[in-house]
Enzyme design. Sequence first.
Site, PDB file in Angstrom:
ATOM      1  N   GLU A   1      18.866 -22.928  24.699  1.00  0.00           N
ATOM      2  CA  GLU A   1      19.560 -22.609  25.942  1.00  0.00           C
ATOM      3  C   GLU A   1      20.573 -21.536  25.595  1.00  0.00           C
ATOM      4  OE1 GLU A   1      23.050 -23.545  28.604  1.00  0.00           O
ATOM      5  OE2 GLU A   1      22.331 -25.409  27.703  1.00  0.00           O
TER       6      GLU A   1
ATOM      7  N   CYS B   1      27.656 -21.881  30.509  1.00  0.00           N
ATOM      8  CA  CYS B   1      26.481 -21.039  30.727  1.00  0.00           C
ATOM      9  C   CYS B   1      26.038 -21.133  32.171  1.00  0.00           C
ATOM     10  CB  CYS B   1      25.364 -21.429  29.767  1.00  0.00           C
ATOM     11  SG  CYS B   1      24.959 -23.148  29.882  1.00  0.00           S
TER      12      CYS B   1
ATOM     13  N   ASN C   1      31.446 -24.711  23.703  1.00  0.00           N
ATOM     14  CA  ASN C   1      31.989 -25.157  24.990  1.00  0.00           C
ATOM     15  C   ASN C   1      31.737 -26.635  25.293  1.00  0.00           C
ATOM     16  OD1 ASN C   1      29.298 -24.728  25.493  1.00  0.00           O
ATOM     17  ND2 ASN C   1      29.598 -23.742  27.473  1.00  0.00           N
TER      18      ASN C   1
HETATM   19  O1  G3H Z   1      27.319 -24.169  28.882  1.00  0.00           O
HETATM   20  C1  G3H Z   1      26.232 -24.698  29.072  1.00  0.00           C
HETATM   21  C2  G3H Z   1      26.109 -26.070  29.545  1.00  0.00           C
HETATM   22  O2  G3H Z   1      24.803 -26.538  29.344  1.00  0.00           O
HETATM   23  C3  G3H Z   1      26.537 -26.193  30.988  1.00  0.00           C
HETATM   24  O3  G3H Z   1      26.675 -27.517  31.322  1.00  0.00           O
HETATM   25  O4  G3H Z   1      26.653 -27.304  33.817  1.00  0.00           O
HETATM   26  O5  G3H Z   1      27.437 -29.389  32.713  1.00  0.00           O
HETATM   27  O6  G3H Z   1      28.802 -27.316  32.597  1.00  0.00           O
HETATM   28  P1  G3H Z   1      27.430 -27.898  32.677  1.00  0.00           P
END
Ligand code: G3H
Length: 478
Positions: A253, A287, A158
């Site tokens: 993570e 996430c 992602n």
């Molecule tokens: O998908 C996991 C990422 O660490 C979320 O990052 O809050 O900038 O979308 P974000």
Amino acid sequence: DGDVYKYYADGEWKTSSSGKSVSILNPATRQVQYKVQACTQEEVNKIFESAKAAQKLWAKVPLWKRAEALHKAAALLKEHKAPMAECLVKEVAKPAKDAVSEVVRSGDLISYTAEEGVRILSEGKFLVSDSFPGNERNKLCLSSKIPLGVVLAIPPFNYPVNLAVSKISPALIAGNAVVLKPPTQGAVAGLHMVHCFHLAGFPKGLLSCVTGKGSEIGDFLTMHPGVNCISFTGGDTGIAISKKASMVPLQMELGGKDACIVLEDADLDLAAANVVKGGYSYSGQRCTAVKVVLAIESIADELVSKVNAKIAKLTVGLPENNADITAVVSESSANFIEGLVEDAKEKGATFCQEYRREGNLIWPLLVDHVRPGMRLAWEEPFGPVLPVIRISTAEEGIHHCNANNFALQGCVFTRDINKAILISNAMETGTVQINSAPARGPDHFPFQGLRDSGIGSQGITNSINMMTKVKSTVINLP
Ligand code: G3H
């Protein structure tokens, strides 16, 4: 084969001796978009050998020079944002504007890391011995931070660029070498990003990028004796990695089931705007997305109707056209999401929109009156489907949040700051946002998940520290 993107090792672009490639499907068209090399175990072995040798020299390069190289990479990344953004559109169906933002954010992250690194890595400690019982002042301890060695960086689909540089740049500024294994969807965006580091002139072998199927080289990489640290972002695979990896620091993570608690005194327009932004941006494939709304019964109808009014305005279509909702990453992901939707339907949840799917494209859906017996109450769809659970007290919401294995972030909407802080204290998650949707950034903030959501803490400063160890020299006076 000219059609297959080369992998990067020893400062060169190479074709794998396997003669095999891995196809990357465009999530929207479901056609093969790109191909990358399927690297062999032997090639991985060579990569670790050169990484180790390059790291020994890199650790001796002055900190200000390491920072200078990173600043150069940051500028190159921004200069080359167009091809990377195009890959993000084609490989992971990221809306075009968001794809550009990901690259720009990544450039900023690299520069910030270089600056932060020169500050925090220049600090050490000086201790004297006579504070501890039984000692005279005859021992002087000098301690500073030194690199871990070779960092294995595994980012998810992602954010194939941003979550790669959030691992690469702290590793490099701290004097480590990096072996990058990009996600299959997003691998070509990752290779373009690596090209910018190549142009910035980092020493040969210091950063390499190995491509191939996780199922074939994943374990070989994570269990490789040449690995001194693993930084992983992704799903359940992380839990398997943590069980197999031994004696190396881990930064992980994993998933999230971020709850959004909305109390009766909340600004419902603000809450609705954040539920939609948090729940549906990048089609829920973050996430940190809002993954369950826990609304106090007395305001739930009004909140749901405000959210529905906003969902009606979301555009659904192609990432090239900047649609708000685009195809989810793969057919298996779409099937998984559909399974959760069907389960909720069978068990009597209320669908606020009609469920609609074409290929990997799923229309945004709010599912109301979800109850704890439904999978959607607990599992992470990673798609544009959001459950609403009605609660009678804030405590009920906190209890639901804490009963989940995931514990990344959460958020609470209320006008009462005292109540918000008490709820934040009671929510057992890595971060709680008051009156805003969960988010990782700004990228220097600490970012961490508890329980199955992760190990360690990220954010620029924490990542730099995590990728170092403390070394002491003790001067013993006569
Ligand atoms: O998908 C996991 C990422 O660490 C979320 O990052 O809050 O900038 O979308 P974000």
